[in-house]
Design a protein around this motif. Sequence first.
Motif, PDB file in Angstrom:
ATOM      1  N   TYR A  50       0.824  -1.199   0.000  1.00 34.68           N
ATOM      2  CA  TYR A  50       0.000   0.000   0.000  1.00 34.68           C
ATOM      3  C   TYR A  50       0.867   1.262   0.000  1.00 34.68           C
ATOM      4  N   GLY A  51       1.824   1.307   0.912  1.00 38.65           N
ATOM      5  CA  GLY A  51       2.687   2.482   1.016  1.00 38.65           C
ATOM      6  C   GLY A  51       3.480   2.736  -0.251  1.00 38.65           C
ATOM      7  N   LEU A  52       4.008   1.677  -0.838  1.00 40.90           N
ATOM      8  CA  LEU A  52       4.770   1.822  -2.085  1.00 40.90           C
ATOM      9  C   LEU A  52       3.868   2.232  -3.246  1.00 40.90           C
ATOM     10  N   TYR A  53       2.653   1.680  -3.293  1.00 38.26           N
ATOM     11  CA  TYR A  53       1.719   2.028  -4.364  1.00 38.26           C
ATOM     12  C   TYR A  53       1.362   3.513  -4.293  1.00 38.26           C
ATOM     13  N   LYS A  54       1.041   3.990  -3.094  1.00 38.78           N
ATOM     14  CA  LYS A  54       0.686   5.398  -2.920  1.00 38.78           C
ATOM     15  C   LYS A  54       1.867   6.296  -3.280  1.00 38.78           C
ATOM     16  N   GLN A  55       3.076   5.921  -2.871  1.00 38.22           N
ATOM     17  CA  GLN A  55       4.259   6.720  -3.180  1.00 38.22           C
ATOM     18  C   GLN A  55       4.521   6.735  -4.685  1.00 38.22           C
ATOM     19  N   ALA A  56       4.338   5.578  -5.329  1.00 36.59           N
ATOM     20  CA  ALA A  56       4.585   5.479  -6.773  1.00 36.59           C
ATOM     21  C   ALA A  56       3.556   6.263  -7.578  1.00 36.59           C
ATOM     22  N   THR A  57       2.330   6.323  -7.105  1.00 39.10           N
ATOM     23  CA  THR A  57       1.274   6.979  -7.883  1.00 39.10           C
ATOM     24  C   THR A  57       1.046   8.434  -7.488  1.00 39.10           C
ATOM     25  N   LEU A  58       1.234   8.773  -6.212  1.00 39.56           N
ATOM     26  CA  LEU A  58       0.925  10.129  -5.750  1.00 39.56           C
ATOM     27  C   LEU A  58       2.118  10.907  -5.212  1.00 39.56           C
ATOM     28  N   GLY A  59       3.227  10.226  -4.957  1.00 39.23           N
ATOM     29  CA  GLY A  59       4.379  10.905  -4.373  1.00 39.23           C
ATOM     30  C   GLY A  59       4.260  10.992  -2.862  1.00 39.23           C
ATOM     31  N   GLY A  85      10.088  10.890   0.439  1.00 37.01           N
ATOM     32  CA  GLY A  85      11.372  11.215  -0.175  1.00 37.01           C
ATOM     33  C   GLY A  85      11.806  10.240  -1.256  1.00 37.01           C
ATOM     34  N   LYS A  86      11.157   9.091  -1.331  1.00 37.01           N
ATOM     35  CA  LYS A  86      11.490   8.100  -2.356  1.00 37.01           C
ATOM     36  C   LYS A  86      10.880   8.552  -3.681  1.00 37.01           C
ATOM     37  N   SER A  87      11.645   8.470  -4.758  1.00 34.77           N
ATOM     38  CA  SER A  87      11.119   8.867  -6.067  1.00 34.77           C
ATOM     39  C   SER A  87      10.007   7.913  -6.499  1.00 34.77           C
ATOM     40  N   LYS A  88       9.159   8.392  -7.390  1.00 30.81           N
ATOM     41  CA  LYS A  88       8.072   7.541  -7.883  1.00 30.81           C
ATOM     42  C   LYS A  88       8.639   6.310  -8.587  1.00 30.81           C
TER      43      LYS A  88
END
Length: 107
Positions: A50-59, A85-88
């Motif tokens: 979930y956390g990675l998906y949100k970061q990848a799609t929304l930053g 802080g992780k890039s998409k």
Amino acid sequence: EMCIRDRYQRRVRGLPFPIMSDLSAKFEKISVDVKKVSQRPTDEELLKLYGLYKQATLGDNTTDKPWAWQNEPKAKWEAWEGNKGKSKEDAMEDYISLAEEIIKNYS
């Protein structure tokens, strides 16, 4: 998806149509495939996804932290916040790796 008007405007102006990168295409495909596993992954794995998906799609997470007694929303918020802080692109790559592992272990 690009609407007809946008396609027309790009054609008139001589602009290239955006092409989905290989990484984006793989991310989109595996985000569907990982939901088809026969056994349920652990809560920890699901929160990481979930956390990675949100970061990848929304930053980065810019939402307010949920109240302490809201266990599920708080856990999801923290999972997303943990990727700040992780890039998409990096989030997509990490998501793909984790999803592949989940598919291997739970199919």
